[in-house]
Design a protein around this motif. Structure first.
Motif, short mmCIF file in Angstrom:
data_model
loop_
_atom_site.label_atom_id
_atom_site.label_comp_id
_atom_site.label_asym_id
_atom_site.label_seq_id
_atom_site.Cartn_x
_atom_site.Cartn_y
_atom_site.Cartn_z
N MET A 32 0.80 -1.21 0.00
CA MET A 32 0.00 0.00 0.00
C MET A 32 0.84 1.27 0.00
O MET A 32 0.42 2.29 -0.53
CB MET A 32 -0.93 0.01 1.22
CG MET A 32 -2.00 -1.06 1.15
SD MET A 32 -2.76 -1.36 2.74
CE MET A 32 -3.85 -0.03 2.85
N ALA A 33 2.00 1.22 0.61
CA ALA A 33 2.73 2.46 0.89
C ALA A 33 3.39 3.05 -0.34
O ALA A 33 3.96 2.34 -1.16
CB ALA A 33 3.80 2.20 1.96
N THR A 34 3.30 4.37 -0.44
CA THR A 34 4.24 5.07 -1.33
C THR A 34 5.54 5.33 -0.54
O THR A 34 6.61 5.34 -1.11
CB THR A 34 3.66 6.41 -1.81
OG1 THR A 34 3.30 7.19 -0.67
CG2 THR A 34 2.43 6.19 -2.68
N HIS A 35 5.40 5.54 0.77
CA HIS A 35 6.56 5.74 1.64
C HIS A 35 6.36 4.95 2.92
O HIS A 35 5.24 4.84 3.41
CB HIS A 35 6.70 7.20 2.05
CG HIS A 35 6.78 8.16 0.91
ND1 HIS A 35 5.69 8.44 0.12
CD2 HIS A 35 7.81 8.91 0.44
CE1 HIS A 35 6.04 9.32 -0.80
NE2 HIS A 35 7.32 9.61 -0.65
N VAL A 36 7.46 4.46 3.47
CA VAL A 36 7.42 3.78 4.76
C VAL A 36 8.29 4.56 5.73
O VAL A 36 9.42 4.94 5.39
CB VAL A 36 7.95 2.33 4.65
CG1 VAL A 36 8.09 1.70 6.03
CG2 VAL A 36 7.04 1.48 3.77
N GLY A 37 7.78 4.81 6.92
CA GLY A 37 8.58 5.40 7.99
C GLY A 37 8.86 4.33 9.02
O GLY A 37 7.94 3.72 9.55
N VAL A 38 10.14 4.06 9.28
CA VAL A 38 10.49 3.03 10.25
C VAL A 38 10.80 3.71 11.58
O VAL A 38 11.69 4.56 11.65
CB VAL A 38 11.71 2.21 9.79
CG1 VAL A 38 12.06 1.15 10.82
CG2 VAL A 38 11.45 1.58 8.43
N LEU A 39 10.04 3.34 12.61
CA LEU A 39 10.23 3.93 13.93
C LEU A 39 10.90 2.93 14.86
O LEU A 39 10.58 1.74 14.83
CB LEU A 39 8.89 4.35 14.52
CG LEU A 39 8.26 5.61 13.91
CD1 LEU A 39 6.78 5.67 14.22
CD2 LEU A 39 8.97 6.86 14.43
N ASP A 40 11.82 3.44 15.66
CA ASP A 40 12.51 2.60 16.64
C ASP A 40 12.61 3.39 17.94
O ASP A 40 13.27 4.43 17.98
CB ASP A 40 13.91 2.26 16.12
CG ASP A 40 14.67 1.35 17.07
OD1 ASP A 40 14.06 0.81 18.02
OD2 ASP A 40 15.89 1.19 16.86
N HIS A 41 11.93 2.93 18.98
CA HIS A 41 11.95 3.62 20.27
C HIS A 41 11.77 5.12 20.12
O HIS A 41 12.55 5.90 20.66
CB HIS A 41 13.26 3.31 21.01
CG HIS A 41 13.32 1.89 21.48
ND1 HIS A 41 13.96 0.91 20.77
CD2 HIS A 41 12.77 1.28 22.55
CE1 HIS A 41 13.82 -0.24 21.40
NE2 HIS A 41 13.10 -0.05 22.48
N LYS A 55 12.20 7.08 17.62
CA LYS A 55 12.99 7.80 16.61
C LYS A 55 12.63 7.30 15.22
O LYS A 55 12.43 6.10 15.02
CB LYS A 55 14.49 7.56 16.82
CG LYS A 55 15.05 8.25 18.01
CD LYS A 55 16.56 8.12 17.98
CE LYS A 55 17.13 8.53 19.32
NZ LYS A 55 18.39 7.86 19.61
N LEU A 56 12.59 8.24 14.28
CA LEU A 56 12.37 7.85 12.89
C LEU A 56 13.74 7.48 12.33
O LEU A 56 14.60 8.33 12.16
CB LEU A 56 11.77 9.01 12.10
CG LEU A 56 11.43 8.72 10.65
CD1 LEU A 56 10.25 7.75 10.55
CD2 LEU A 56 11.10 10.01 9.90
#
Lengths: 331, 369
Positions: free
Chosen positions: A202-211, A213-214
């Motif tokens: 589905m995504a045009t963009h993915v944001g990966v979050l870790d604790h 933080k992007l």
């Protein structure tokens, strides 16, 4: 329709830093998926944009407007929660029509009926329109709550794992429908999920979050083919990326601690000998569970493979990823 | 440990028939999946096997003994529900020991069995902790421990992983399967998730509208579906159906389509009228010379592979191919279908109802069950 911008947004709950200096632009008309395990900050990010919660520091913009100080109702966003929230005493039709009946909107009756019918069709609940909300299954209730967002025409859709309670077929259908709505209406979507197939397709963009933080923001292909860290690399890919000692197959670049191998980065036929522990047939994908010295490797193979448990397969890396001791990618 | 045999099992709730007529056998030690969409009768079937519902008619044999009208407590099975039902005021050890204490098992034997279960589940180090502070995974292990400690003839599980998030679900699925491989206890598991069924099951029963559509090993059912429903329910994306009409005869090894011929496994029976050619997305590839033409109308990236959506004169279809292959929207291509993996369906009216024609490919699979 609108662009969403987060600038240096931070949020703390007690001693937990839920979001730490997150800056991100969700372009107008894009479909951005936030990925990360429980506690990464995905839902908190959504709540910031919805106005249900406010940053300790930083700003949120929708289009040209600074929204940090506005009330949720003024933000023109539609939010779908993981837990459905319907009016139990109303029918499906009444629940769907409700957001359009606000006196401020002055939507004509015929228009309301048309939109409700359209949405019910898309969500495959047209036959339940006259049922009470309480007489629905969990999956049906969830579809109605998605429907309540879709009948409106907000600048931004915010969705928090809206598909996770639905069964697989319906999930696949709704993935395509949401994607189609986004493309046809040019709507901006910010979407939280645990499901990587949803993210990939589905995504045009993915944001990966870790604790909080992007850690990476890019197209699904960017993140899959060019991850910045072990953490980002582990978010996408089924089976998951194999992580092994960097020098297992020979000399590794300076500072490398770990070699990362996705199935397509494992060449079969020469290299080191490994033993087949199990051939796992998943229909469209056949997985090989290999043991190489003390290490387990999972890769994929042809559905018609003659390989069986106990057979020997030679493997070697093909354009692998290397990561340093902190898990950061070595270019 | 137990073999479970179901014969002509039927359940009516008033005027609604939840299970029409189920017949299948679960062999001793199998990990057995009851798979189907909501409302297909899979949970009702499991509940009848467990003794939580009485069948309207039909028989259930556990190790040869007919138990259909017996109470749950007389069947010696353990039912694992959504797994988080623990006694909050007891520690792990007492939670696991509880079923034995209520059965009057001696203190010594209880201790020994709890220790053994803890070892199998790798939770020895948390035996004296209160359950309140445990992680989700550990809570689930404790709940399992409580089922295992009774040493029942069989374990019944109703969507035990349904409430978990995707990452953890995958992990627990592997753990459950590994646990089964260590204990070899007959396990019957209800799910609507076809991937879970493929991944964990030794055998699968696919149900729809109260009817068993197919029964067999996961890969066999996937490769050789008996009906268009099964073809459509297993696989993501599901099997493609190319709409045709014409006549086929026993012995045919090709079928005419779009002015060309497509190879198929030798047919063992003929049919005429509306047919559907079923082919899985991974068995569709591009071939310039093919007369079967299509246009690319969508490309979905999935990492290792991509799903290409195509439109053809015989309907839309999807192809799964490596992501390394360059595919452009609007591109016009010829399609090759792997002749080893094609099923022809005879359609009777509605699109999703159709029965597979017997062929050299599927005859072994469709005859055994």
């Amino acid at each position: 329709m609108a662009e969403i911008r987060l600038e240096n947004v931070s949020r703390k709950f007690g001693s937990t830093q839920a979001l730490q200096n997150v800056s991100m632009t969700v372009p107008d008309g894009s479909f951005v998926v936030l990925l990360g395990p429980t506690g990464a900050g995905k839902t908190t990010t959504l709540r910031m944009v919805s106005g249900l919660d406010q940053p300790d520091d930083g700003d949120v913009f929708i289009g040209r407007h600074r929204l940090t100080k506005l009330e949720p109702a003024q933000r023109n966003v539609a939010m779908v929660f993981q837990q459905y929230s319907l009016y139990p005493h109303l029918t499906v039709r009444e629940n769907l029509a409700f957001p359009l009946q606000s006196p401020l909107l002055k939507t004509p009756k015929a228009e309301i009926e048309r939109r409700v019918a359209d949405v019910a069709e898309v969500l495959q609940i047209a036959h339940k329109l006259d049922n009470r909300a309480t007489r629905l299954s969990g999956g049906e209730m969830q579809r109605v709550s998605i429907g309540r967002a879709l009948v409106r025409n907000p600048a931004v859709f915010l969705m928090d794992e809206p598909l996770s309670s639905l069964d697989a077929k319906l999930r696949a259908d709704l993935r395509l429908e949401l994607k189609r709505i986004q493309a046809n209406r040019g709507a901006t979507f910010l979407f939280v999920t645990h499901d990587q197939v949803e993210a990939m397709t589905m995504a045009t963009h993915v944001g990966v979050l870790d604790h909080g933080k992007l850690v990476q923001f890019g197209s699904p292909r960017d993140i899959y083919e060019n991850p910045v860290s072990i953490y980002a690399a582990s978010r996408l890919g089924q089976p998951r990326i194999n992580l092994l000692p960097a020098d297992l197959f020979g000399r590794a670049p300076d500072g490398a601690k770990t070699i990362g191998l996705r199935p397509e980065q494992i060449h079969q036929g020469d290299g080191l000998e490994s033993t087949v522990k199990r051939v796992e047939r998943l229909g469209d994908q056949t997985r090989l569970h290999l043991k190489l010295q003390d290490h387990h490797i999972i890769t994929v193979t042809d559905a018609h493979t003659p390989l069986r448990a106990g057979d020997i397969v030679k493997v070697k890396p093909d354009r692998p990823f290397y990561f340093d001791a902190a898990g950061a990618r070595i270019p | 440990m137990a073999q479970i045999r179901i014969e002509n099992l039927r359940k009516e709730f008033g005027s609604f028939t939840a299970v029409k007529s189920s017949t299948f056998t679960i062999e001793d030690g199998e990990f057995f999946m009851l798979l189907g969409p909501s409302g297909c009768g899979k949970t009702t079937t499991l509940r009848m096997m467990a003794g939580l519902e009485l069948p309207t008619s039909g028989q259930i044999f556990i190790d040869g003994e007919e138990v259909a009208q017996k109470r749950a407590s007389q069947r010696d099975i353990a039912f694992v529900f959504q797994m988080f039902a623990l006694y909050p005021h007891m520690n792990v050890r007492r939670n696991i020991a509880y079923p034995l204490r209520s059965q009057g098992v001696s203190r010594e034997e209880t201790q020994q069995r709890v220790a053994e279960v803890a070892r199998i589940l790798d939770i020895t180090h948390i035996l004296d902790k209160p359950v309140g502070g445990l992680s989700g995974g550990d809570r689930q292990r404790v709940a399992l421990g409580r089922a295992i400690v009774r040493r029942p003839k069989a374990f019944f599980m109703d969507e035990p992983l349904g409430a978990l998030d995707a990452e953890f679900r995958e992990h627990m699925a592997e753990e459950l399967r590994a646990l089964h491989d260590r204990m070899n206890a007959t396990t019957v598991y209800v799910t609507h998730d076809q991937l879970e069924a493929m991944q964990m099951g030794d055998k699968i029963v696919v149900m729809n509208h109260g009817v068993v559509e197919q029964f067999g090993r996961p890969q066999e059912i996937y490769d050789w579906p008996a009906t268009m429903f099964v073809a459509n329910f297993l696989g993501s994306p599901p099997m493609n159906f190319l709409e045709l009409s014409g006549t086929v005869a026993p012995g045919d090894s090709t079928i005419a389509i779009s002015g060309g011929k497509v190879g198929i496994p030798d047919l063992r029976e003929g049919a005429s009228g509306k047919l559907a050619l079923g082919v899985r997305p991974e068995h569709v590839s591009f071939s310039d010379s093919s007369k079967l033409r299509a246009e690319v109308i969508g490309v979905e990236y999935l990492g290792t592979t991509q799903i290409v959506t195509l439109t053809s004169p015989h309907g839309d279809l999807k192809a799964r191919m490596p992501s390394s292959k360059k595919v452009a929207w609007g591109e016009k291509v010829g399609l090759a279908l792997d002749p080893r993996n094609i099923t022809l369906f005879k359609q009777d009216g509605t699109a999703s109802v159709g029965r597979a024609l017997l062929s050299a490919g599927n005859e072994k699979v469709l005859f055994h069950g």
